[in-house]
Design an enzyme around this catalytic site. Structure first.
Site, PDB file in Angstrom:
ATOM      1  N   SER A 149       0.880  -1.180   0.000  1.00  0.00           N
ATOM      2  CA  SER A 149       0.000   0.000   0.000  1.00  0.00           C
ATOM      3  C   SER A 149       0.911   1.220   0.000  1.00  0.00           C
ATOM      4  CB  SER A 149      -0.848   0.014   1.276  1.00  0.00           C
ATOM      5  OG  SER A 149      -1.429   1.301   1.471  1.00  0.00           O
ATOM      6  N   TYR A 162      -0.955  -0.714  10.345  1.00  0.00           N
ATOM      7  CA  TYR A 162      -1.200  -0.986   8.916  1.00  0.00           C
ATOM      8  C   TYR A 162       0.054  -0.667   8.104  1.00  0.00           C
ATOM      9  CZ  TYR A 162      -3.658  -1.036   4.410  1.00  0.00           C
ATOM     10  OH  TYR A 162      -4.060  -1.319   3.117  1.00  0.00           O
ATOM     11  N   LYS A 166       2.457  -3.175   5.860  1.00  0.00           N
ATOM     12  CA  LYS A 166       2.685  -2.983   4.421  1.00  0.00           C
ATOM     13  C   LYS A 166       4.157  -2.664   4.131  1.00  0.00           C
ATOM     14  CE  LYS A 166      -1.557  -3.772   3.227  1.00  0.00           C
ATOM     15  NZ  LYS A 166      -1.883  -4.995   2.469  1.00  0.00           N
TER      16      LYS A 166
HETATM   17  N1  NAD Z   1      -8.737  -0.536  -1.349  1.00  0.00           N
HETATM   18  C1  NAD Z   1      -7.675   0.227  -1.233  1.00  0.00           C
HETATM   19  O1  NAD Z   1      -7.755   1.460  -1.397  1.00  0.00           O
HETATM   20  C2  NAD Z   1      -6.322  -0.368  -0.879  1.00  0.00           C
HETATM   21  C3  NAD Z   1      -5.210   0.458  -0.970  1.00  0.00           C
HETATM   22  C4  NAD Z   1      -3.943  -0.063  -0.712  1.00  0.00           C
HETATM   23  C5  NAD Z   1      -3.802  -1.384  -0.376  1.00  0.00           C
HETATM   24  N2  NAD Z   1      -4.896  -2.194  -0.284  1.00  0.00           N
HETATM   25  C6  NAD Z   1      -4.671  -3.606   0.048  1.00  0.00           C
HETATM   26  O2  NAD Z   1      -5.140  -4.403  -1.018  1.00  0.00           O
HETATM   27  C7  NAD Z   1      -5.553  -5.687  -0.530  1.00  0.00           C
HETATM   28  C8  NAD Z   1      -6.940  -5.989  -1.048  1.00  0.00           C
HETATM   29  O3  NAD Z   1      -7.811  -5.020  -0.527  1.00  0.00           O
HETATM   30  P1  NAD Z   1      -9.298  -4.761  -1.072  1.00  0.00           P
HETATM   31  O4  NAD Z   1      -9.472  -3.305  -1.063  1.00  0.00           O
HETATM   32  O5  NAD Z   1      -9.529  -5.557  -2.304  1.00  0.00           O
HETATM   33  O6  NAD Z   1     -10.105  -5.332   0.202  1.00  0.00           O
HETATM   34  P2  NAD Z   1     -11.382  -6.246   0.370  1.00  0.00           P
HETATM   35  O7  NAD Z   1     -11.801  -6.046   1.783  1.00  0.00           O
HETATM   36  O8  NAD Z   1     -12.370  -6.037  -0.733  1.00  0.00           O
HETATM   37  O9  NAD Z   1     -10.781  -7.730   0.203  1.00  0.00           O
HETATM   38  C9  NAD Z   1      -9.941  -8.299   1.169  1.00  0.00           C
HETATM   39  C10 NAD Z   1     -10.271  -9.787   1.247  1.00  0.00           C
HETATM   40  O10 NAD Z   1      -9.357 -10.374   2.203  1.00  0.00           O
HETATM   41  C11 NAD Z   1     -10.078 -11.347   2.925  1.00  0.00           C
HETATM   42  N3  NAD Z   1      -9.420 -11.609   4.214  1.00  0.00           N
HETATM   43  C12 NAD Z   1      -9.300 -10.766   5.282  1.00  0.00           C
HETATM   44  N4  NAD Z   1      -8.670 -11.392   6.286  1.00  0.00           N
HETATM   45  C13 NAD Z   1      -8.381 -12.653   5.854  1.00  0.00           C
HETATM   46  C14 NAD Z   1      -7.754 -13.772   6.437  1.00  0.00           C
HETATM   47  N5  NAD Z   1      -7.287 -13.748   7.694  1.00  0.00           N
HETATM   48  N6  NAD Z   1      -7.632 -14.906   5.697  1.00  0.00           N
HETATM   49  C15 NAD Z   1      -8.106 -14.966   4.440  1.00  0.00           C
HETATM   50  N7  NAD Z   1      -8.730 -13.939   3.829  1.00  0.00           N
HETATM   51  C16 NAD Z   1      -8.868 -12.791   4.538  1.00  0.00           C
HETATM   52  C17 NAD Z   1     -11.471 -10.748   3.103  1.00  0.00           C
HETATM   53  O11 NAD Z   1     -12.436 -11.750   3.414  1.00  0.00           O
HETATM   54  C18 NAD Z   1     -11.706 -10.095   1.743  1.00  0.00           C
HETATM   55  O12 NAD Z   1     -12.360 -10.982   0.843  1.00  0.00           O
HETATM   56  C19 NAD Z   1      -5.432  -5.598   0.989  1.00  0.00           C
HETATM   57  O13 NAD Z   1      -4.223  -6.196   1.389  1.00  0.00           O
HETATM   58  C20 NAD Z   1      -5.396  -4.101   1.267  1.00  0.00           C
HETATM   59  O14 NAD Z   1      -4.701  -3.811   2.464  1.00  0.00           O
HETATM   60  C21 NAD Z   1      -6.160  -1.707  -0.519  1.00  0.00           C
END
Ligand code: NAD
Length: 256
Positions: A149, A162, A166
């Site tokens: 991230s 967080y 990351k």
């Molecule tokens: N959305 C953003 O703006 C953003 C920005 C930077 C980084 N990220 C990172 O990208 C990744 C995906 O995020 P997203 O926005 O698609 O989120 P999201 O919440 O849509 O998807 C995350 C998925 O991870 C699963 N999950 C959570 N804990 C778990 C565990 N212990 N075991 C197995 N599965 C688990 C959840 O059930 C969910 O389906 C994450 O690592 C997040 O930190 C997101």
């Protein structure tokens, strides 16, 4: 690596970016095993995408759970060539806030899911990738992509845990790439900015509105499909290794 006919493990593949990555891998002729806690969303993905996808109810904090998911994947598809880690949780608390010091259980949970969970899945996938017959004369056997991230670089107020999780993903990219280079596995990570997914939509409305206009250009949230496009580009391009790629439309996060 040619994605056609290859098998990917996608943690967090039931939602958001992970689900979009699964869709794109399948559209390019790949197969995918979704490792996720959310069985309802996982079943919906399988119903949507058919026999190229299996769902394994995996908690990335549990070694036994991941091993069971790997066994299920090997039984369904016979190999693992690609590992994409998207499972993650967004947490926040100040180091010292109105209610006291940062709760240590929240710190530990954030690190356990985002950082240790990522390493746990990739090390067990690498064990299977090492058995692959190399795809070409270079010896290509596998590709691993983790999700960091921009908070790894510009964590905001309340993001100590967080950002640490990351930052750990960014920091381990090169040493893991070095560890696995002798067996033909590349390791990269992507650092997204603000991407429109269920995780982002869970933010309070004023925060959501305020953040949505902060990217430099284009002035909008990123799309999960844009991240998926980058992920498959990195898989397909064998000369990208040990790298962390920001995908943030020039965004630099402010303290708040
Ligand atoms: N959305 C953003 O703006 C953003 C920005 C930077 C980084 N990220 C990172 O990208 C990744 C995906 O995020 P997203 O926005 O698609 O989120 P999201 O919440 O849509 O998807 C995350 C998925 O991870 C699963 N999950 C959570 N804990 C778990 C565990 N212990 N075991 C197995 N599965 C688990 C959840 O059930 C969910 O389906 C994450 O690592 C997040 O930190 C997101």
């Amino acid at each position: 690596m040619n994605i056609q006919g290859k098998v990917a493990v996608v943690s967090g593949g039931a939602s958001g970016m992970g689900l979009e990555i699964v869709r794109r891998l399948v559209s390019l002729g790949g197969k995918a095993a979704i490792f996720d806690l959310n069985a309802t969303a996982g079943a919906a993905a399988v119903a949507e995408l058919g026999e190229s996808v299996v769902f394994a109810e995996v908690n990335v904090t549990s070694e036994d759970s991941i091993k069971a998911g790997i066994e299920q994947t090997m039984a369904a598809f016979g190999a693992i060539h690609i590992c994409v880690n998207c499972a993650g949780i967004a947490t926040g608390s100040k180091t010292l806030g109105k209610n006291g010091p940062f709760p240590l259980d929240l710190w530990n949970k954030t690190l356990a899911v985002n950082l240790t969970g990522t390493f746990n899945v990739l090390r067990l996938c690498a064990e299977q990738m090492a058995k692959n017959t190399p795809e070409n004369a270079d010896g290509v056997c596998g590709a691993i992509i983790n999700t960091a991230s921009v908070a790894a670089f510009e964590g905001q107020v309340g993001q100590a845990a967080y950002s640490a999780s990351k930052g750990g993903i960014v920091g381990m990219t090169l040493p893991i790439a070095r560890d696995l280079s002798t067996i033909g596995i590349r390791v990269n990570c992507i650092a997204p900015g603000l991407i429109n997914t269920p995780m982002f939509e869970s933010l309070p409305a004023p925060v959501y509105e305020a953040l949505s206009s902060t990217p430099l250009f284009p002035k909008r949230l990123g799309r999960a499909a844009e991240i998926a496009h980058m992920v498959t580009s990195v898989i397909e391009n064998d000369y990208i290794n040990g790298e962390c790629i920001r995908m943030d439309a020039g965004l630099r996060m402010q303290p708040k």
